[in-house]
Design an enzyme around this catalytic site. Structure first.
Site, PDB file in Angstrom:
ATOM      1  N   CYS A   1      61.980  51.160  34.133  1.00 49.13           N
ATOM      2  CA  CYS A   1      62.827  50.619  35.065  1.00 49.13           C
ATOM      3  C   CYS A   1      62.534  51.005  36.585  1.00 49.13           C
ATOM      4  O   CYS A   1      63.064  49.898  37.469  1.00 49.13           O
ATOM      5  CB  CYS A   1      64.350  50.855  34.776  1.00 49.13           C
ATOM      6  SG  CYS A   1      64.783  50.325  33.056  1.00 49.13           S
TER       7      CYS A   1
ATOM      8  N   HIS B   1      68.840  49.442  40.689  1.00 48.25           N
ATOM      9  CA  HIS B   1      68.413  48.669  39.730  1.00 48.25           C
ATOM     10  C   HIS B   1      69.628  48.367  38.879  1.00 48.25           C
ATOM     11  O   HIS B   1      70.585  49.029  38.864  1.00 48.25           O
ATOM     12  CB  HIS B   1      67.760  49.955  38.873  1.00 48.25           C
ATOM     13  CG  HIS B   1      67.531  49.674  37.403  1.00 48.25           C
ATOM     14  ND1 HIS B   1      67.168  48.514  37.057  1.00 48.25           N
ATOM     15  CD2 HIS B   1      67.913  50.479  36.287  1.00 48.25           C
ATOM     16  CE1 HIS B   1      67.026  48.258  35.519  1.00 48.25           C
ATOM     17  NE2 HIS B   1      67.612  49.478  35.108  1.00 48.25           N
TER      18      HIS B   1
ATOM     19  N   ASN C   1      70.386  43.724  32.107  1.00 48.47           N
ATOM     20  CA  ASN C   1      69.311  44.594  32.719  1.00 48.47           C
ATOM     21  C   ASN C   1      68.205  44.182  32.326  1.00 48.47           C
ATOM     22  O   ASN C   1      67.584  44.233  31.149  1.00 48.47           O
ATOM     23  CB  ASN C   1      69.827  45.969  31.954  1.00 48.47           C
ATOM     24  CG  ASN C   1      68.624  47.297  32.365  1.00 48.47           C
ATOM     25  OD1 ASN C   1      67.711  47.087  32.803  1.00 48.47           O
ATOM     26  ND2 ASN C   1      69.189  48.423  32.348  1.00 48.47           N
TER      27      ASN C   1
HETATM   28  C1  LIG Z   1      75.794  51.786  26.859  1.00 46.40           C
HETATM   29  C2  LIG Z   1      77.067  52.049  27.587  1.00 46.40           C
HETATM   30  C3  LIG Z   1      77.503  51.060  28.137  1.00 46.40           C
HETATM   31  C4  LIG Z   1      77.955  52.812  26.589  1.00 46.40           C
HETATM   32  O1  LIG Z   1      79.264  53.179  27.071  1.00 46.40           O
HETATM   33  P1  LIG Z   1      79.673  54.559  26.617  1.00 46.40           P
HETATM   34  O2  LIG Z   1      81.143  54.336  27.548  1.00 46.40           O
HETATM   35  O3  LIG Z   1      78.854  55.729  27.173  1.00 46.40           O
HETATM   36  O4  LIG Z   1      80.046  54.449  25.355  1.00 46.40           O
HETATM   37  P2  LIG Z   1      79.915  55.561  24.127  1.00 46.40           P
HETATM   38  O5  LIG Z   1      78.289  55.431  23.370  1.00 46.40           O
HETATM   39  O6  LIG Z   1      80.396  56.931  24.385  1.00 46.40           O
HETATM   40  O7  LIG Z   1      80.862  55.093  23.233  1.00 46.40           O
HETATM   41  C5  LIG Z   1      82.457  55.034  23.539  1.00 46.40           C
HETATM   42  C6  LIG Z   1      83.071  54.112  22.529  1.00 46.40           C
HETATM   43  O8  LIG Z   1      82.815  52.900  22.598  1.00 46.40           O
HETATM   44  C7  LIG Z   1      82.193  52.279  21.072  1.00 46.40           C
HETATM   45  N1  LIG Z   1      81.055  51.507  21.396  1.00 46.40           N
HETATM   46  C8  LIG Z   1      79.573  51.940  21.427  1.00 46.40           C
HETATM   47  N2  LIG Z   1      79.089  50.833  21.682  1.00 46.40           N
HETATM   48  C9  LIG Z   1      79.833  49.819  21.691  1.00 46.40           C
HETATM   49  C10 LIG Z   1      79.697  48.508  21.658  1.00 46.40           C
HETATM   50  N3  LIG Z   1      78.396  47.868  21.756  1.00 46.40           N
HETATM   51  N4  LIG Z   1      80.848  47.667  21.690  1.00 46.40           N
HETATM   52  C11 LIG Z   1      82.040  48.064  21.160  1.00 46.40           C
HETATM   53  N5  LIG Z   1      82.340  49.584  21.138  1.00 46.40           N
HETATM   54  C12 LIG Z   1      81.164  50.280  21.414  1.00 46.40           C
HETATM   55  C13 LIG Z   1      81.939  53.757  20.539  1.00 46.40           C
HETATM   56  O9  LIG Z   1      81.901  53.722  19.126  1.00 46.40           O
HETATM   57  C14 LIG Z   1      82.870  54.636  20.934  1.00 46.40           C
HETATM   58  O10 LIG Z   1      83.991  54.605  20.306  1.00 46.40           O
HETATM   59  P3  LIG Z   1      85.126  55.677  20.134  1.00 46.40           P
HETATM   60  O11 LIG Z   1      85.637  56.354  21.555  1.00 46.40           O
HETATM   61  O12 LIG Z   1      86.071  55.155  19.248  1.00 46.40           O
HETATM   62  O13 LIG Z   1      84.224  56.890  19.357  1.00 46.40           O
HETATM   63  C15 LIG Z   1      76.814  53.454  28.577  1.00 46.40           C
HETATM   64  O14 LIG Z   1      76.461  54.647  27.904  1.00 46.40           O
HETATM   65  C16 LIG Z   1      75.761  53.177  29.627  1.00 46.40           C
HETATM   66  O15 LIG Z   1      75.800  51.988  30.222  1.00 46.40           O
HETATM   67  N6  LIG Z   1      74.765  53.685  29.791  1.00 46.40           N
HETATM   68  C17 LIG Z   1      73.752  53.617  30.719  1.00 46.40           C
HETATM   69  C18 LIG Z   1      72.837  52.566  30.393  1.00 46.40           C
HETATM   70  C19 LIG Z   1      71.929  52.146  31.128  1.00 46.40           C
HETATM   71  O16 LIG Z   1      71.795  52.156  32.476  1.00 46.40           O
HETATM   72  N7  LIG Z   1      70.501  52.245  30.564  1.00 46.40           N
HETATM   73  C20 LIG Z   1      69.449  51.628  31.413  1.00 46.40           C
HETATM   74  C21 LIG Z   1      68.931  52.680  32.206  1.00 46.40           C
HETATM   75  S1  LIG Z   1      67.338  52.181  32.692  1.00 46.40           S
END
Ligand SMILES: CC(C)(COP(=O)(O)OP(=O)(O)OC[C@H]1O[C@@H](n2cnc3c(N)ncnc32)[C@H](O)[C@@H]1OP(=O)(O)O)[C@@H](O)C(=O)NCCC(=O)NCCS
Length: 332
Positions: free
Chosen positions: A122, A257, A288
């Site tokens: 990225c 980004h 993204n």
């Molecule tokens: C991917 C992302 C949106 C997930 O959000 P998060 O708040 O970290 O989510 P988590 O993995 O901690 O999970 C939180 C809850 O949501 C749930 N969950 C995870 N993915 C899910 C989805 N796609 N839909 C619904 N629920 C989801 C999990 O089961 C968890 O539930 P719980 O609290 O009951 O256990 C976030 O981590 C993110 O944006 N990360 C960076 C991504 C990024 O920028 N990537 C590119 C960099 S180049």
């Protein structure tokens, strides 16, 4: 001792033109949620994404790049034959060798330019801008085409809850060339290889050994990446502003980004971005797009009148590696 003649370039380089290609198929969250047991509301809340674009079979890494590059050349008023180098940032040109850049240069009708791909995920586009700036100032090229392009739908598992709703497709391009004014500030770039596994595709040898014939899909430790990006990257953004000899009050646009709107908000808060600075939100409709996200967001802001010629914009990109790069630029 024999003395070599060294190349001399222009005192200054700048972005001269911008182009974009957005694939035709618009894919709303509702089309993806069943496979990942999610909802439109959850995705919008956690990432800001409403829709994204997926490329069809005819929309390839090369064809999307050529379309974006043609627009950038036209905007810059530069013919393809004046391009001395084509630098392509991508992780989704699924041919190990040769590079996508040579095919793109040929399709554009460029005159045997240097052409190579860079692999900085990225962060690749901002790496490309830094290289192009140094190439023009160092005298190894007069005009450099820098392209960020991805067809991530090829390497995203539609059943993976952590990535299926995030990654998308598209291409953005800029022409970097000689300029009467300094249009590209010093780059702040680096890597944090301790977290090599945070975002990655599998080793192809492992897939083959396991008899798995699917394309190698991206996996991501979302929460870890989120925390790293929100805090460490704000420092990098601030350093890029400092090294350009300005303050955040001098900025007109912030074009990070397009990883996640919450990461963008956290960075803006951490560097105390004034409310008057316009912030790129292309992720809402584009998802993204990795290496393509910064030039696509810049193009969108110009199109919408949110970035005007001469505006000062802070670019920052970060991702797999982990790797990152940031610089301040003047909008062409
Ligand atoms: C991917 C992302 C949106 C997930 O959000 P998060 O708040 O970290 O989510 P988590 O993995 O901690 O999970 C939180 C809850 O949501 C749930 N969950 C995870 N993915 C899910 C989805 N796609 N839909 C619904 N629920 C989801 C999990 O089961 C968890 O539930 P719980 O609290 O009951 O256990 C976030 O981590 C993110 O944006 N990360 C960076 C991504 C990024 O920028 N990537 C590119 C960099 S180049």
């Amino acid at each position: 001792m024999t003395t070599l003649t060294v190349g001399t370039g222009s005192a200054n380089a700048a972005l001269l033109g911008v182009g974009a290609y957005r694939p035709s198929a618009l894919v709303p969250n509702d089309d993806l949620v069943e496979a990942i047991d999610s909802s439109d509301e959850w995705i919008q809340q956690r990432s800001g994404i409403r829709t994204r674009r997926f490329a069809g079979p005819e929309e390839t890494v090369v064809s999307m790049s050529v379309a974006a590059a043609r627009e950038a050349l036209e905007h810059a008023g530069i013919a393809a034959t004046q391009v001395d180098a084509v630098v392509v940032a991508t992780v989704s040109h699924l041919v190990q060798t040769p590079s996508a850049a040579t095919a793109i240069a040929h399709a554009l009708g460029a005159d045997h330019p240097a052409a190579f791909d860079i692999s900085a995920a990225c962060a690749g586009f901002c790496h490309g801008i830094a290289l192009a700036n140094d190439m023009v100032r160092g005298g190894s090229a007069r005009h450099v085409l820098v392209i960020g392009v991805e067809k991530l739908s090829d390497i995203t598992d539609p059943t993976d809850r952590g990535t299926a709703f995030i990654f998308a497709d598209g291409a953005g391009a800029v022409v970097v060339g000689q300029s009467g004014h300094p249009g590209i500030g010093p780059v702040v770039w680096g890597s944090d290889g301790e977290h090599y596994d945070h975002i990655r595709t599998p080793d192809l040898r492992d897939l083959v050994a396991a008899g798995d014939l699917r394309l190698p899909c991206l996996s991501m430790k979302g929460s870890e990446v989120f925390r790293w990006a929100s805090y460490a990257m704000a420092k990098v953004a601030q350093q890029a502003v400092d090294r350009a000899g300005i303050t955040v009050d001098d900025l007109d646009c912030f074009i990070p980004h397009q990883a996640n709107n919450r990461i963008t908000d956290a960075m803006a808060r951490a560097i105390r971005l004034p409310a008057s600075v316009r912030i790129a939100r292309d992720i809402v409709d584009a998802g993204n797009t990795s290496a393509a996200s910064v030039p696509l967001a810049l193009h969108r802001m110009i199109e919408d009148g949110d970035a005007r010629s001469g505006d000062i914009a802070l670019l920052i990109a970060f991702g797999a590696g982990l790797s990152y790069a940031a610089q301040v630029v003047t909008v062409p």
